[in-house]
Design a protein around this motif. Structure first.
Motif, mmCIF file in Angstrom:
data_model
loop_
_atom_site.group_PDB
_atom_site.id
_atom_site.type_symbol
_atom_site.label_atom_id
_atom_site.label_comp_id
_atom_site.label_asym_id
_atom_site.label_seq_id
_atom_site.Cartn_x
_atom_site.Cartn_y
_atom_site.Cartn_z
ATOM 1 N N ALA A 26 0.835 -1.207 0.000
ATOM 2 C CA ALA A 26 0.000 0.000 0.000
ATOM 3 C C ALA A 26 0.868 1.255 0.000
ATOM 4 O O ALA A 26 0.580 2.223 -0.723
ATOM 5 C CB ALA A 26 -0.933 -0.008 1.209
ATOM 6 N N ALA A 27 1.936 1.250 0.773
ATOM 7 C CA ALA A 27 2.839 2.408 0.823
ATOM 8 C C ALA A 27 3.515 2.609 -0.527
ATOM 9 O O ALA A 27 3.676 3.749 -0.989
ATOM 10 C CB ALA A 27 3.881 2.218 1.924
ATOM 11 N N ALA A 28 3.905 1.526 -1.176
ATOM 12 C CA ALA A 28 4.535 1.636 -2.492
ATOM 13 C C ALA A 28 3.559 2.209 -3.510
ATOM 14 O O ALA A 28 3.940 3.031 -4.348
ATOM 15 C CB ALA A 28 5.041 0.265 -2.945
ATOM 16 N N LYS A 29 2.321 1.801 -3.425
ATOM 17 C CA LYS A 29 1.304 2.312 -4.351
ATOM 18 C C LYS A 29 1.105 3.810 -4.160
ATOM 19 O O LYS A 29 1.028 4.570 -5.133
ATOM 20 C CB LYS A 29 -0.017 1.557 -4.139
ATOM 21 C CG LYS A 29 -1.091 1.930 -5.087
ATOM 22 C CD LYS A 29 -0.802 1.366 -6.451
ATOM 23 C CE LYS A 29 -2.010 1.610 -7.345
ATOM 24 N NZ LYS A 29 -1.657 1.522 -8.739
ATOM 25 N N VAL A 30 1.031 4.250 -2.916
ATOM 26 C CA VAL A 30 0.877 5.673 -2.630
ATOM 27 C C VAL A 30 2.109 6.444 -3.085
ATOM 28 O O VAL A 30 2.000 7.510 -3.691
ATOM 29 C CB VAL A 30 0.606 5.901 -1.125
ATOM 30 C CG1 VAL A 30 0.673 7.373 -0.777
ATOM 31 C CG2 VAL A 30 -0.752 5.334 -0.748
ATOM 32 N N ALA A 31 3.288 5.909 -2.837
ATOM 33 C CA ALA A 31 4.527 6.570 -3.228
ATOM 34 C C ALA A 31 4.632 6.664 -4.744
ATOM 35 O O ALA A 31 5.132 7.658 -5.278
ATOM 36 C CB ALA A 31 5.731 5.824 -2.661
#
Length: 66
Positions: free
Chosen positions: A42-47
């Motif tokens: 999820a963090a990678a997607k947001v980043a």
């Protein structure tokens, strides 16, 4: 409950109490690892969205074609 779950429960019933504690610890570990992987994804997607303007530029287009 499916057959796999039933077999697993039967195996658990045959374990001594101290081994059940180990199994519970291991299950907790697996759940934590799954949660961490979901959080990382999820963090990678947001980043990815945040860095799109930086990554997508004409100067770096040559590297994209490599």
């Amino acid at each position: 409950m499916n057959a796999t779950e039933q077999v697993l429960i039967e195996k658990l019933k045959q374990l001594p109490p101290q081994r059940l504690a180990e199994v519970e610890d291991f299950v907790d570990f697996l759940r934590t690892r799954e949660d961490e992987q979901r959080l990382t994804q999820a963090a990678a997607k947001v980043a990815e969205e945040s860095f799109a303007a930086v990554w997508n530029n004409d100067e770096d287009a040559a590297y994209d074609r490599m």
